[in-house]
Design a protein around this motif. Sequence first.
Motif, PDB file in Angstrom:
ATOM      1  N   PRO A 135      53.880  66.737   3.853  1.00  0.00           N
ATOM      2  CA  PRO A 135      53.389  65.972   4.837  1.00  0.00           C
ATOM      3  C   PRO A 135      52.578  65.502   5.179  1.00  0.00           C
ATOM      4  CG  PRO A 135      53.153  68.577   5.133  1.00  0.00           C
ATOM      5  CD  PRO A 135      53.695  68.489   4.335  1.00  0.00           C
ATOM      6  N   TRP A 136      51.072  65.293   3.460  1.00  0.00           N
ATOM      7  CA  TRP A 136      50.579  64.766   3.597  1.00  0.00           C
ATOM      8  C   TRP A 136      50.356  63.479   3.244  1.00  0.00           C
ATOM      9  CZ3 TRP A 136      46.542  65.930   7.080  1.00  0.00           C
ATOM     10  CH2 TRP A 136      46.800  67.599   8.135  1.00  0.00           C
ATOM     11  N   ALA A 137      49.493  62.124   4.392  1.00  0.00           N
ATOM     12  CA  ALA A 137      49.569  61.100   3.754  1.00  0.00           C
ATOM     13  C   ALA A 137      48.361  60.424   3.921  1.00  0.00           C
ATOM     14  CB  ALA A 137      50.029  60.310   4.853  1.00  0.00           C
ATOM     15  N   SER A 138      47.298  59.953   2.669  1.00  0.00           N
ATOM     16  CA  SER A 138      45.976  59.220   2.634  1.00  0.00           C
ATOM     17  C   SER A 138      46.605  58.119   3.444  1.00  0.00           C
ATOM     18  CB  SER A 138      45.475  58.910   1.665  1.00  0.00           C
ATOM     19  OG  SER A 138      45.583  60.247   0.551  1.00  0.00           O
ATOM     20  N   VAL A 139      45.662  57.081   4.946  1.00  0.00           N
ATOM     21  CA  VAL A 139      45.972  55.985   5.129  1.00  0.00           C
ATOM     22  C   VAL A 139      44.752  55.066   5.561  1.00  0.00           C
ATOM     23  CG1 VAL A 139      46.621  55.283   7.408  1.00  0.00           C
ATOM     24  CG2 VAL A 139      47.355  57.550   7.104  1.00  0.00           C
ATOM     25  N   ASN A 140      44.197  54.392   4.488  1.00  0.00           N
ATOM     26  CA  ASN A 140      43.715  53.561   5.040  1.00  0.00           C
ATOM     27  C   ASN A 140      43.511  51.840   4.618  1.00  0.00           C
ATOM     28  OD1 ASN A 140      42.096  54.600   1.780  1.00  0.00           O
ATOM     29  ND2 ASN A 140      44.131  54.699   1.246  1.00  0.00           N
ATOM     30  N   PHE A 141      42.635  51.318   6.260  1.00  0.00           N
ATOM     31  CA  PHE A 141      42.859  51.036   7.001  1.00  0.00           C
ATOM     32  C   PHE A 141      41.423  49.358   6.098  1.00  0.00           C
ATOM     33  CE2 PHE A 141      43.332  54.174   9.428  1.00  0.00           C
ATOM     34  CZ  PHE A 141      43.414  53.799  11.291  1.00  0.00           C
ATOM     35  N   TYR A 142      41.628  48.147   6.561  1.00  0.00           N
ATOM     36  CA  TYR A 142      41.754  46.962   5.295  1.00  0.00           C
ATOM     37  C   TYR A 142      41.698  45.818   6.378  1.00  0.00           C
ATOM     38  CZ  TYR A 142      41.949  49.447   1.365  1.00  0.00           C
ATOM     39  OH  TYR A 142      42.712  50.933  -0.404  1.00  0.00           O
ATOM     40  N   THR A 143      40.614  45.071   5.936  1.00  0.00           N
ATOM     41  CA  THR A 143      39.941  43.859   6.686  1.00  0.00           C
ATOM     42  C   THR A 143      40.510  42.862   5.384  1.00  0.00           C
ATOM     43  OG1 THR A 143      38.561  44.403   7.942  1.00  0.00           O
ATOM     44  CG2 THR A 143      38.586  42.119   7.333  1.00  0.00           C
ATOM     45  N   THR A 144      41.265  41.624   5.505  1.00  0.00           N
ATOM     46  CA  THR A 144      41.427  41.090   4.360  1.00  0.00           C
ATOM     47  C   THR A 144      41.334  39.159   5.609  1.00  0.00           C
ATOM     48  OG1 THR A 144      43.562  40.389   3.742  1.00  0.00           O
ATOM     49  CG2 THR A 144      43.846  40.674   4.899  1.00  0.00           C
ATOM     50  N   ALA A 145      40.751  38.396   4.138  1.00  0.00           N
ATOM     51  CA  ALA A 145      40.964  36.865   4.801  1.00  0.00           C
ATOM     52  C   ALA A 145      42.295  35.797   4.539  1.00  0.00           C
ATOM     53  CB  ALA A 145      39.875  36.173   4.489  1.00  0.00           C
ATOM     54  N   VAL A 146      43.072  36.833   3.561  1.00  0.00           N
ATOM     55  CA  VAL A 146      44.023  36.619   3.429  1.00  0.00           C
ATOM     56  C   VAL A 146      45.818  36.537   3.594  1.00  0.00           C
ATOM     57  CG1 VAL A 146      45.678  36.318   0.905  1.00  0.00           C
ATOM     58  CG2 VAL A 146      43.255  36.455   0.704  1.00  0.00           C
ATOM     59  N   LEU A 147      45.916  35.808   4.013  1.00  0.00           N
ATOM     60  CA  LEU A 147      47.411  36.306   5.766  1.00  0.00           C
ATOM     61  C   LEU A 147      48.773  36.247   4.689  1.00  0.00           C
ATOM     62  CD1 LEU A 147      46.323  33.642   8.583  1.00  0.00           C
ATOM     63  CD2 LEU A 147      45.420  35.801   7.774  1.00  0.00           C
ATOM     64  N   ASP A 148      48.774  36.080   4.144  1.00  0.00           N
ATOM     65  CA  ASP A 148      50.333  35.802   3.536  1.00  0.00           C
ATOM     66  C   ASP A 148      50.001  36.503   2.314  1.00  0.00           C
ATOM     67  OD1 ASP A 148      48.544  34.204   1.360  1.00  0.00           O
ATOM     68  OD2 ASP A 148      50.234  32.495   1.539  1.00  0.00           O
ATOM     69  N   PHE A 149      49.489  37.456   1.616  1.00  0.00           N
ATOM     70  CA  PHE A 149      49.148  38.183   0.515  1.00  0.00           C
ATOM     71  C   PHE A 149      50.458  39.527   0.230  1.00  0.00           C
ATOM     72  CE2 PHE A 149      47.557  41.479   3.590  1.00  0.00           C
ATOM     73  CZ  PHE A 149      47.564  42.682   2.932  1.00  0.00           C
ATOM     74  N   LEU A 150      51.205  39.559   0.792  1.00  0.00           N
ATOM     75  CA  LEU A 150      52.238  40.985   1.038  1.00  0.00           C
ATOM     76  C   LEU A 150      53.094  39.480   0.275  1.00  0.00           C
ATOM     77  CD1 LEU A 150      52.932  42.332   4.014  1.00  0.00           C
ATOM     78  CD2 LEU A 150      51.143  42.957   2.230  1.00  0.00           C
ATOM     79  N   ASN A 151      53.257  38.410   0.723  1.00  0.00           N
ATOM     80  CA  ASN A 151      54.621  37.823   0.176  1.00  0.00           C
ATOM     81  C   ASN A 151      53.653  37.267  -1.185  1.00  0.00           C
ATOM     82  OD1 ASN A 151      56.352  37.079   2.269  1.00  0.00           O
ATOM     83  ND2 ASN A 151      54.822  35.418   2.791  1.00  0.00           N
ATOM     84  N   SER A 152      52.392  36.656  -1.330  1.00  0.00           N
ATOM     85  CA  SER A 152      52.492  37.296  -3.104  1.00  0.00           C
ATOM     86  C   SER A 152      52.293  38.505  -3.860  1.00  0.00           C
ATOM     87  CB  SER A 152      50.340  36.244  -2.804  1.00  0.00           C
ATOM     88  OG  SER A 152      50.581  35.574  -2.012  1.00  0.00           O
ATOM     89  N   TYR A 153      52.314  39.304  -3.424  1.00  0.00           N
ATOM     90  CA  TYR A 153      52.331  40.479  -4.124  1.00  0.00           C
ATOM     91  C   TYR A 153      54.130  40.517  -4.719  1.00  0.00           C
ATOM     92  CZ  TYR A 153      48.147  43.369  -2.680  1.00  0.00           C
ATOM     93  OH  TYR A 153      46.809  43.868  -2.786  1.00  0.00           O
ATOM     94  N   LEU A 154      54.450  40.403  -3.862  1.00  0.00           N
ATOM     95  CA  LEU A 154      56.205  40.755  -4.301  1.00  0.00           C
ATOM     96  C   LEU A 154      56.840  39.057  -5.445  1.00  0.00           C
ATOM     97  CD1 LEU A 154      58.496  41.549  -4.257  1.00  0.00           C
ATOM     98  CD2 LEU A 154      59.671  40.260  -2.207  1.00  0.00           C
ATOM     99  N   ASP A 155      55.660  38.104  -4.979  1.00  0.00           N
ATOM    100  CA  ASP A 155      56.040  36.607  -5.927  1.00  0.00           C
ATOM    101  C   ASP A 155      55.946  37.211  -7.078  1.00  0.00           C
ATOM    102  OD1 ASP A 155      57.319  35.279  -4.163  1.00  0.00           O
ATOM    103  OD2 ASP A 155      55.823  34.149  -3.692  1.00  0.00           O
ATOM    104  N   ASP A 156      53.949  38.032  -7.382  1.00  0.00           N
ATOM    105  CA  ASP A 156      53.739  38.180  -8.488  1.00  0.00           C
ATOM    106  C   ASP A 156      54.907  38.811  -9.404  1.00  0.00           C
ATOM    107  OD1 ASP A 156      51.643  37.583 -10.032  1.00  0.00           O
ATOM    108  OD2 ASP A 156      51.295  40.395 -10.097  1.00  0.00           O
TER     109      ASP A 156
END
Length: 274
Positions: A135-156
């Motif tokens: 049941p355990w999950a590690s949750v990390n909170f981040y700051t980013t300056a790149v708004l579309d980085f999830l699109n970039s992840y998939l594109d790559d």
Amino acid sequence: MPYRLMNNKLRLIALCLLPLTLAACPQAQRNAAGSASQQQAENQPAADDGVDGIGSLGGIPIRFSGYITPGPMSYEDTPTIFSPDWENYKSPPRTLKSPIRDFGIEVNLDTGKVFDNRTDSFSDRSEERKIKNSPWASVNFYTTAVLDFLNSYLDDDVRAKPKLPEYTFKKTGEVQYGLEVYEQLEPDSNTGSTNTLFIARDKKGDVSSYIKCSNNNVPNPPCTHKFLSQMSPYAYFSVGYSRYRLKDWQKIEARVQEILAEFADNAKHPERKL
């Protein structure tokens, strides 16, 4: 900092070595906002000896108990753990305006409860991590300056890579739990292992949830789940959990969003004991 189970450098190293913790991301742009009372609270340092979680995550003022983190918060001015600046570094007083780089907590997905070092059992958590469908999950909170980085992840991921075919993914056309499925074309040349991508999109077609899960035959094949904060475009989350929990990905996102909202509400109430 109030919570000291180890010195700061060792705590930072321990946090960075957690299996589901990611590297810190680029610094974010900030938007200053809030009511007059909130602005007044922003200038107040953390006074409670039980609190060392305070600052601004992607422009969101937050405050929480330092006893729920496995390591100290990283601010934008915090040297990296192997930096020569670390030895003489002295952390300045922190307020709700202090820009946060990242921090982590752990959450029980069955109960929704955040692990608290004061009241919860480390040994019980350790044993529960070993069982199938942990049941355990590690949750990390981040700051980013790149708004579309999830699109970039998939594109790559789907881009053809002749020299590294094992890291190329192809859309299968299948949908699982409301997520698009992408399979890895070739196994890793060193380990023979593969991953599967699970993608959710918003109404505009942009990637809103990016989940990469291991296909290894182990008790808890790990998934790394990245998604954006609803409170700020400059904050995002990365959650690590067992692949057997993938079906609950929307519930997981909702609970993490709630936790950040709780931290933001704490910032509006400096008198609140945490």
